[in-house]
Design an enzyme around this catalytic site. Structure first.
Site, PDB file in Angstrom:
ATOM      1  N   ASP A 118       0.869  -1.171   0.000  1.00 59.46           N
ATOM      2  CA  ASP A 118       0.000   0.000   0.000  1.00 59.46           C
ATOM      3  C   ASP A 118       0.916   1.235   0.000  1.00 59.46           C
ATOM      4  O   ASP A 118       2.138   1.134   0.178  1.00 59.46           O
ATOM      5  CB  ASP A 118      -0.977  -0.002   1.182  1.00 59.46           C
ATOM      6  CG  ASP A 118      -2.206   0.862   0.880  1.00 59.46           C
ATOM      7  OD1 ASP A 118      -2.110   1.763   0.025  1.00 59.46           O
ATOM      8  OD2 ASP A 118      -3.257   0.654   1.497  1.00 59.46           O
TER       9      ASP A 118
HETATM   10  C1  BGC Z   1      -5.099   3.113  -0.058  1.00 63.94           C
HETATM   11  C2  BGC Z   1      -5.229   2.061  -1.135  1.00 63.94           C
HETATM   12  C3  BGC Z   1      -5.102   2.691  -2.505  1.00 63.94           C
HETATM   13  C4  BGC Z   1      -3.774   3.441  -2.573  1.00 63.94           C
HETATM   14  C5  BGC Z   1      -3.551   4.083  -3.914  1.00 63.94           C
HETATM   15  C6  BGC Z   1      -3.884   3.990  -0.261  1.00 63.94           C
HETATM   16  O1  BGC Z   1      -3.884   5.066   0.618  1.00 63.94           O
HETATM   17  O2  BGC Z   1      -5.050   2.492   1.198  1.00 63.94           O
HETATM   18  O3  BGC Z   1      -6.443   1.388  -1.010  1.00 63.94           O
HETATM   19  O4  BGC Z   1      -5.190   1.727  -3.485  1.00 63.94           O
HETATM   20  O5  BGC Z   1      -3.771   4.444  -1.582  1.00 63.94           O
HETATM   21  O6  BGC Z   1      -4.416   5.117  -4.128  1.00 63.94           O
END
Ligand code: BGC
Length: 771
Positions: free
Chosen positions: A289
């Site tokens: 993530d």
């Molecule tokens: C989120 C993810 C997301 C990623 C990219 C993160 O802050 O937890 O779910 O896919 O950002 O946007």
């Protein structure tokens, strides 16, 4: 030599996309063979830095970045993937640098959060789950994929398959709710919708299941907080939707942010190696993530950035998603090469990860077709079929929570109604129809409830609007940069005036439609809250309007269950519409006026208030029999039961379930049993019902939940029609992870079965599993 020629021929045929001779390997095997070779060849030419580059994914925010900030990195082979670029011209521009200027010409992989639509916004995932209709979810994600692919995006960070049993957690809106069985069916449907048979085929995307694993169990519902999950709960509740996504062929996975049982998911070898790779045989790649590798230091898990890279990489995170604050200075790009030189990370391990990423790029056909055809974007995005599907999906996602005295459907032309007041802060808000992660659409396209009702009624009836109250988050949202600022908060005088204006409009109208709930940024990431209260003075307004004695219908626009206990006993009709998407206002009007019948069901247990959390239907039994007594021995101030049970939802018709039966009263371990139930539409019109099957194992090596969903089917029955719905319970449905034996077990036992319209269905029978 013969072998070599055959292999060359196979490669040529694969490249030309021609079938090989009948006796030879299948085309997919041949393609895989050739991909293996192409990856080998590329790997043999790559420097360590270029390999590390393929594992580096960077955000690109048009709002505050310039192409020049990333182009040198792309040219030097230091970036393998970009996320958040949604402009096709920019995608082509960056891709050109990668495939024409970089030494090895490896294309970039463009990713984005295509969660519930792209240009056309569909209902939020929690709403889609409320449809209990995997087929609709699949269609929706196919269209979402097509629209995103049209601009050059090839990879979506979806589906989020985290089980969530705490509605304070803002991200509950992004998943399928509380149940592993429903969650698994939905997870597979999302994956099939995005990827189709093959993510490289026209209009498809590579899917990414997230957040692996346990993110939905954040303590107190506070986003990013630690999760403590027992082995049994992990295997029986939190992991099944991920496993279902893997079985459906999901191409990638995202490691979660939080600590799972004291080990951050992004440095968790048990999750990423033992479960994902060894137990499940997952062949795709894992991305962290956002900044989750670097933040292993913040977690107090890794000593420094280099240690973070070491821990995440050796645990099984192939690619690092990094924040723009540190262009090309991510944990992997600053540390992996030296970790290899020091011998702490082997070259083989590096090659394994790079291989997975390159394989994905080859499989997506990026080497052959790196660019996107910019001339097609408008046509694809403006396909009227997409809006039509958005309307149908929204209709099918709505849940009718209350309908005392059959207030709904409303009747156009009702002689008693010549004026309607549409009241509330969500009644005419385009932005809030969409829901979290609507980042690439044109907000102007969204249809509000007011607009939908006006269109539906034409000039025949006076439809007037008052906002009544204003609502706002107390802290900023991480998504604020993607939207125009909300209007400033009202002054005290304005608050009083607007409240009064709404009341006098209600007073002078024949009927009132109240549209209450939450702004789209009140749920989603970093959008948890401590209560389930309707924000602001909405409840006060609802009470004031209700006291006028007019017929009132409450429409909810929200991403989580809210405390509507007062409304549940005072407002005759309540329709849960969630954040229904671009066509939301039209779909709500369709349902309110009976052009579409509500048939959705709650994918979660709806608490009476936040104090009941966590509350979910599949809880274990206690020492007390499940009698009335249990309702007073747990809490003395409120009932233990929820406001609405899991699986609940009313209809404009009525249904009768009868004749629940099993094919055999006794089966051997490993054998299947058929379960049949008759469902009849006994009401006033053709409508949908979701037939649900629940089981309970009476005794065994461990306690089992009082009920567990093990089958469902949404059916449409004409007036008076009766149909038999059939379910199969096999080894998979009857096996569970036993914390007593630390293994998967199927016990010989007696099972109770229930079939009906929700998780409290009374119709029951039993069968026995014997050795
Ligand atoms: C989120 C993810 C997301 C990623 C990219 C993160 O802050 O937890 O779910 O896919 O950002 O946007």
């Amino acid at each position: 030599m013969k072998v070599k020629i055959a292999a060359c021929l196979a490669i040529v045929l694969a490249l030309l996309n021609l079938p090989v001779l009948a006796s030879g390997p299948k085309i997919s095997q041949v393609a895989a063979l050739s991909i293996d070779r192409r990856v080998d060849e590329l790997l043999s030419q790559m420097t360590i830095e270029e390999k590390v580059g393929q594992l580096n994914q960077m955000f690109y925010f048009t709002q505050f970045m310039k192409p020049e900030m990333v182009e040198p990195g792309i040219r030097d082979g230091k970036i393998g993937s970009l996320l958040f670029v949604t402009d096709p011209a920019l995608i082509n521009r960056f891709q050109k640098v990668a495939v024409e200027k970089s030494r090895l010409k490896i294309p970039l992989l463009f990713g984005f959060d295509v969660i519930h639509g792209f240009h056309t916004i569909f209902p939020v995932p929690l709403a889609l789950a409320s449809s209990w209709e995997p087929g609709v979810v699949e269609q929706v994600q196919e269209v979402a994929a097509r629209e995103a692919r049209a601009v050059g995006i090839r990879w979506t960070f979806a589906p989020m398959v985290d089980i969530a049993r705490d509605p304070r957690w803002g991200r509950i809106v992004e998943g399928a709710g509380e149940d592993p069985y429903l969650g698994s069916r939905m997870a597979a449907a999302h994956v099939r919708g995005f990827q189709g048979q093959d993510p490289s085929s026209a209009g498809r995307l590579l899917a990414c299941m997230k957040h692996f694993a346990g993110y939905g169990a954040a303590s107190g519902g506070r986003d990013y907080d630690s999760a403590f999950i027992s082995d049994a709960e992990l295997y029986n509740v939190y992991l099944p939707p991920f496993k279902a996504a893997v079985d459906a062929g999901v191409g990638s996975a995202m490691s979660a942010y939080m600590d799972l049982n004291d080990v951050p998911a992004t440095g968790n070898a048990f999750l990423l190696r033992d479960v994902l790779r060894k137990q499940w045989g997952f062949k795709g790649f894992v991305v962290s993530d956002a900044d989750a590798v670097g933040s292993l230091v913040t977690h107090g898990f890794a000593e420094d950035k280099s240690d973070a890279a070491f821990r995440a990489f050796t645990a099984g995170v192939d690619m690092e998603m990094s924040l723009p604050a540190s262009p090309i200075s991510t944990a992997y790009s600053t540390s992996l090469a030296s970790l290899i030189q020091e011998g702490r990370v082997t070259k083989e391990l590096l090659d394994e990860s790079v291989r997975r990423v390159l394989e994905a790029k080859f499989k997506l056909g990026l080497f052959e077709n790196p660019y996107v055809d910019e001339s097609q974007v408008t046509t694809i995005h403006n396909n009227p079929e997409h809006r039509r599907l958005a309307r149908v999906a929204a209709q099918r996602s709505m849940v009718l929570l209350r309908n005392e005295g059959n207030v709904l459907p409303l009747v156009k032309g009702d002689p008693k109604v010549s004026s309607i007041a549409v009241i509330g802060p969500l009644a005419d808000s385009k932005r809030d129809m969409r829901g979290s992660w609507s980042l690439a659409d044109d907000v102007k396209r969204a249809v509000t409830v007011l607009e939908g009702i006006r269109t539906r009624l034409g000039a025949s009836i006076k439809v007037e609007y008052a906002q009544g109250v204003d609502i706002a988050r107390l802290s900023r949202s991480i998504f604020d940069i993607f939207n125009a600022p909300r209007p400033a908060a009202w002054s005290e005088t304005q608050k009083r005036e607007e409240f009064e204006k709404a009341l006098s409009l209600a007073r002078s109208s024949d009927a009132v439609i109240m549209v209450l709930g939450e702004h789209e940024e009140m749920s989603g990431e970093a959008a948890s809250k401590s209560t389930l209260d309707l924000p602001g003075r909405q409840l006060e307004l609802l009470k004031a309007v209700s006291s006028l004695g007019k017929p009132v219908v409450l429409v909810l626009i929200n991403g989580r269950p809210l405390d509507i206990s007062w409304a549940a006993s005072h407002v005759p009709a309540i329709l849960e519409a969630w954040h229904p998407g671009t066509e939301g206002g039209n779909a709500i009007a369709d349902v309110l006026y009976g052009d579409a019948a509500p048939g959705g069901k709650l994918p979660l247990t709806w608490p009476r208030n936040a104090g009941q959390i966590p509350i979910y239907y599949a809880h274990n039994l206690t020492q007390e029999p499940e009698t009335e007594k249990k309702f007073t021995s747990r809490y003395w101030d409120i009932p233990t039961s929820p406001l609405y049970p899991f699986g609940y939802g009313l209809s404009y018709s009525t249904f009768n379930f009868s004749n629940l039966r099993v094919s055999k009263p006794e089966v051997k371990l490993g054998e299947s049993v058929e379960v049949l139930v008759d469902v009849e539409n006994t009401g006033r019109r053709s409508s949908d019902e979701v037939a649900q099957l629940y089981i309970h194992q009476r005794f065994g090596s461990a306690s089992r939940p009082v009920r567990e969903l093990k089958g469902f089917e949404r059916i449409t029955l004409a007036l008076g029609e009766k149909r038999t719905v059939r379910f199969t319970l096999g080894k998979q449905e009857l096996t569970y992870w036993s914390s007593a034996s630390k293994s998967w077990v199927q016990d010989p036992a007696v099972f109770d079965l229930w079939a009906g319209a929700d998780s409290t269905a009374p119709l029951t029978t039993t069968f026995r599993v014997v050795r």
